[in-house]
Each structure stands twice: as structure tokens, then as C-alpha cells.
Scaffold this motif. Structure first.
Motif, mmCIF file in Angstrom:
data_model
loop_
_atom_site.group_PDB
_atom_site.id
_atom_site.type_symbol
_atom_site.label_atom_id
_atom_site.label_comp_id
_atom_site.label_asym_id
_atom_site.label_seq_id
_atom_site.Cartn_x
_atom_site.Cartn_y
_atom_site.Cartn_z
ATOM 1 N N HIS A 145 0.818 -1.207 0.000
ATOM 2 C CA HIS A 145 0.000 0.000 0.000
ATOM 3 C C HIS A 145 0.861 1.271 0.000
ATOM 4 N N LEU A 146 2.189 1.124 0.241
ATOM 5 C CA LEU A 146 3.049 2.317 0.321
ATOM 6 C C LEU A 146 3.611 2.663 -1.058
ATOM 7 N N PRO A 147 3.823 3.959 -1.340
ATOM 8 C CA PRO A 147 4.414 4.334 -2.631
ATOM 9 C C PRO A 147 5.816 3.734 -2.775
ATOM 10 N N TYR A 148 6.111 3.263 -3.961
ATOM 11 C CA TYR A 148 7.358 2.531 -4.202
ATOM 12 C C TYR A 148 8.598 3.359 -3.831
ATOM 13 N N LYS A 149 8.612 4.631 -4.266
ATOM 14 C CA LYS A 149 9.807 5.457 -4.008
ATOM 15 C C LYS A 149 10.021 5.669 -2.514
ATOM 16 N N MET A 150 8.931 5.795 -1.785
ATOM 17 C CA MET A 150 9.070 5.991 -0.349
ATOM 18 C C MET A 150 9.637 4.727 0.308
ATOM 19 N N LYS A 151 9.147 3.566 -0.143
ATOM 20 C CA LYS A 151 9.655 2.302 0.400
ATOM 21 C C LYS A 151 11.152 2.183 0.168
ATOM 22 N N VAL A 152 11.551 2.498 -1.082
ATOM 23 C CA VAL A 152 12.975 2.364 -1.425
ATOM 24 C C VAL A 152 13.824 3.287 -0.559
ATOM 25 N N GLU A 153 13.343 4.505 -0.387
ATOM 26 C CA GLU A 153 14.112 5.476 0.394
ATOM 27 C C GLU A 153 14.257 5.031 1.854
ATOM 28 N N LEU A 154 13.158 4.561 2.428
ATOM 29 C CA LEU A 154 13.205 4.124 3.835
ATOM 30 C C LEU A 154 14.092 2.883 3.990
ATOM 31 N N GLU A 155 13.942 1.930 3.069
ATOM 32 C CA GLU A 155 14.739 0.699 3.166
ATOM 33 C C GLU A 155 16.223 1.008 3.034
ATOM 34 N N ARG A 156 16.551 1.900 2.094
ATOM 35 C CA ARG A 156 17.970 2.231 1.873
ATOM 36 C C ARG A 156 18.571 2.858 3.124
ATOM 37 N N GLU A 157 17.839 3.793 3.723
ATOM 38 C CA GLU A 157 18.364 4.475 4.906
ATOM 39 C C GLU A 157 18.550 3.484 6.060
ATOM 40 N N ALA A 158 17.554 2.605 6.253
ATOM 41 C CA ALA A 158 17.646 1.643 7.362
ATOM 42 C C ALA A 158 18.834 0.714 7.165
ATOM 43 N N ARG A 159 19.102 0.306 5.923
ATOM 44 C CA ARG A 159 20.238 -0.599 5.683
ATOM 45 C C ARG A 159 21.559 0.114 5.879
ATOM 46 N N ILE A 160 21.604 1.402 5.504
ATOM 47 C CA ILE A 160 22.845 2.162 5.733
ATOM 48 C C ILE A 160 23.113 2.241 7.234
ATOM 49 N N LEU A 161 22.043 2.448 8.012
ATOM 50 C CA LEU A 161 22.225 2.658 9.453
ATOM 51 C C LEU A 161 22.459 1.350 10.213
ATOM 52 N N ARG A 202 20.571 -7.104 7.205
ATOM 53 C CA ARG A 202 19.559 -7.920 7.877
ATOM 54 C C ARG A 202 18.751 -7.123 8.897
ATOM 55 N N TYR A 203 19.472 -6.467 9.854
ATOM 56 C CA TYR A 203 18.754 -5.757 10.913
ATOM 57 C C TYR A 203 18.048 -4.527 10.347
ATOM 58 N N GLY A 204 18.668 -3.891 9.334
ATOM 59 C CA GLY A 204 18.030 -2.748 8.690
ATOM 60 C C GLY A 204 16.681 -3.149 8.117
ATOM 61 N N ARG A 205 16.627 -4.325 7.490
ATOM 62 C CA ARG A 205 15.378 -4.768 6.883
ATOM 63 C C ARG A 205 14.322 -5.055 7.966
ATOM 64 N N GLU A 206 14.784 -5.706 9.056
ATOM 65 C CA GLU A 206 13.829 -5.959 10.148
ATOM 66 C C GLU A 206 13.235 -4.660 10.685
ATOM 67 N N LEU A 207 14.138 -3.659 10.892
ATOM 68 C CA LEU A 207 13.664 -2.405 11.485
ATOM 69 C C LEU A 207 12.742 -1.660 10.530
ATOM 70 N N VAL A 208 13.118 -1.621 9.244
ATOM 71 C CA VAL A 208 12.290 -0.860 8.307
ATOM 72 C C VAL A 208 10.937 -1.563 8.121
ATOM 73 N N ASN A 209 10.895 -2.883 8.225
ATOM 74 C CA ASN A 209 9.612 -3.575 8.135
ATOM 75 C C ASN A 209 8.715 -3.215 9.319
#
Ligand code: SF4
Length: 261
Positions: free
Chosen positions: A186-202, A206-213
Motif C-alpha cells: 500500500h506504500l508508494p514505491y519510491k518511499m519504500k525504497v528510500e526508507l529501506e535504503r536508509e535503514a540498511r545504511i544505518l 539484515r537488521y536494517g530490513r527488520e527495522l524498516v519492516n
């Protein structure tokens, strides 16, 4: 007590051993993961020997991985896990490949230490090819220079989980037209990509994906109060590292999507 002529104050008395509750829990968790014994074989491709010292510290008394059934072998023919230490050097290329070919399937490869993972401090040396994965497929990376015995045991426990999967391997085939369900559709694709990228950088992959989910789950607020839901996620979180990540993701949400900043 046996009769002795020496005074009481000179008698040796062993202090009773008490084990911290946390240590007991950690041991129980490790034993839960480690359900069979495994044999490891080390291949030093060209390190400084610091990693070898830590591995021997891990398998000898004090840390004593043999109590979990982890044994060091003298030949790759008996090994379940090959532990590659040091950067891959030109001279060790063929022996390292021979050890890999000599170990029976299913085998696992552990890349050990900063040098094994990436080439480490020797990465730009004229005779260095890089980390172990430049030569053979790697299943587990144990980083550190050198990794501590606790990190080493944890890495082996992880390796055992994967080894168990390999032993009970099943091959799944995708049926025609079958598609994996997409998360957070249900989320806009670009927003998902941006959030996932930031969480993985931080926090890493693995943990970035868990947190962003977790973060994106809260955006699906039933009452429509998205920011309120995110604020609740942040205030209810005890771990300050996760709070930091969630706060950064909230900043992105406000800046890029809601347009509040
Ligand atoms: S990771 Fe560090 S300790 Fe291990 S071989 Fe490389 S330089 Fe030595």
C-alpha cells in the motif's frame, strides 16, 4: 576432611563456583542451536597469525568449544566447516582451492577475520587477491581483527544453523504464474525504497530490513494517524539504537512524503 598436621588457615579451599544467570541463559541458547558435533578445518591464506591465536583460544580450555562438539581437524577430508583466515595470497590460492575440493559435501565456508572477509590491512598488497569470497563461495563471515572467542563461537553456531538446513535441503520450484507476495504494497514505491535504503545504511542488511519492516508496519495505522503511530513506535522502544534508526526514518517520512520539513 582428611586428617592433617597443618593448621586450618593453610588449607587449600576451593571457592564455590557460581555461574551468572546471564551466562547460564547464553549457554542454554547456544546448546539449543548446536545440536550435532562438527569438525572444522582451518586454512590460513596469508594473515598475521592473530586470527589463528584467537581460534586456538576458542578451541582450548576456558572457551573450550569441544563442549559444544566443535572440533579442529588435521585434514579437510573430515571437515564439515572450512575456516579461511587471512587475505587470499597468490601463493596460497591453489592450496586453498585444494582444501575446498577435498572437503566432503555438504560443507560450509567461514571467512574469518577482517583479512578473510575483505583482505583487511593487506587488501592492497601486490600479492593479495582480496577476501576469501574472491576465490570460493562463502557462507558465513566472522568479522573482527581478530574476532574474539565469543564472536567465533557465535559464528560457528550460526554456521551450524545453515549446516542443518543444508543437511535437510529441499528444492522448491516456482509454479507457473506463482508470485511472491509483496510486503507493504500500500506504500508508494519510491518511499519504500528510500526508507529501506536508509535503514540498511544505518543498521546493515539484515537488521536494517527488520527495522524498516517494523517501521512500515506502523504506517498502516487503522485510525489514519500515521505520525502518531510512528511516535508511539519510537517512545515504546527501549533500545536507543533502534530509536535512532526509527527517528531517522521518521525524518525521511516527514521531509519527503508528508512535506512537513
Ligand atoms: S584479521 Fe587481523 S588478526 Fe586476523 S589475520 Fe588479519 S590482521 Fe591478523
Amino acid at each position: 576432611m582428611a586428617h592433617t598436621v597443618f593448621p586450618e588457615r593453610l588449607q587449600a579451599r576451593l571457592d564455590p563456583i557460581t555461574v551468572d544467570e546471564k551466562v547460564k541463559e547464553a549457554k542454554a541458547a547456544l546448546l539449543k542451536h548446536i545440536k550435532r558435533s562438527i569438525y572444522i578445518y582451518r586454512v590460513d591464506c596469508g594473515g598475521c597469525n592473530g586470527c589463528e591465536i584467537e581460534i586456538f583460544g576458542t578451541i582450548t580450555p576456558i572457551f573450550d568449544t569441544e563442549r559444544f562438539g566443535i572440533k579442529n581437524m588435521a585434514s579437510p577430508r573430515h571437515a564439515d566447516i572450512l575456516v579461511y583466515t587471512g587475505a587470499v595470497t597468490r601463493a596460497m590460492r591453489l592450496p586453498a582451492l585444494r582444501a575446498y575440493e577435498g572437503a566432503p559435501d555438504p560443507k560450509l565456508v567461514v571467512s574469518y577475520g577482517a583479512c578473510g572477509c575483505t583482505g583487511g590491512i593487506f587488501h592492497d598488497n601486490y600479492c593479495v587477491w582480496g577476501g576469501t569470497d574472491k576465490l570460493i563461495p562463502v557462507d558465513i563471515y566472522i568479522p573482527g581483527c581478530p574476532p574474539s572467542p565469543a564472536q567465533t563461537i557465535y559464528g560457528f553456531a550460526m554456521a551450524l544453523g545453515i549446516l542443518g538446513q543444508r543437511l535437510h535441503e529441499t528444492h522448491l520450484h516456482q509454479a507457473e504464474g506463482e508470485q511472491a507476495p509483496l510486503l507493504h504494497n500500500h506504500l508508494p514505491y519510491k518511499m519504500k525504497v528510500e526508507l529501506e535504503r536508509e535503514a540498511r545504511i544505518l543498521s546493515g542488511y539484515r537488521y536494517g530490513r527488520e527495522l524498516v519492516n517494523r517501521f512500515m508496519d506502523t504506517l498502516d495505522a487503522p485510525d489514519g494517524d500515521v505520525l502518531g503511530s510512528v511516535n508511539r513506535l519510537i517512545t515504546n522502544e527501549d533500545d536507543p539504537r533502534k530509536v535512532e534508526v526509527f527517528s531517522e526514518l521518521k525524518d525521511i517520512l516527514e521531509k519527503k512524503v508528508v512535506g512537513m520539513r
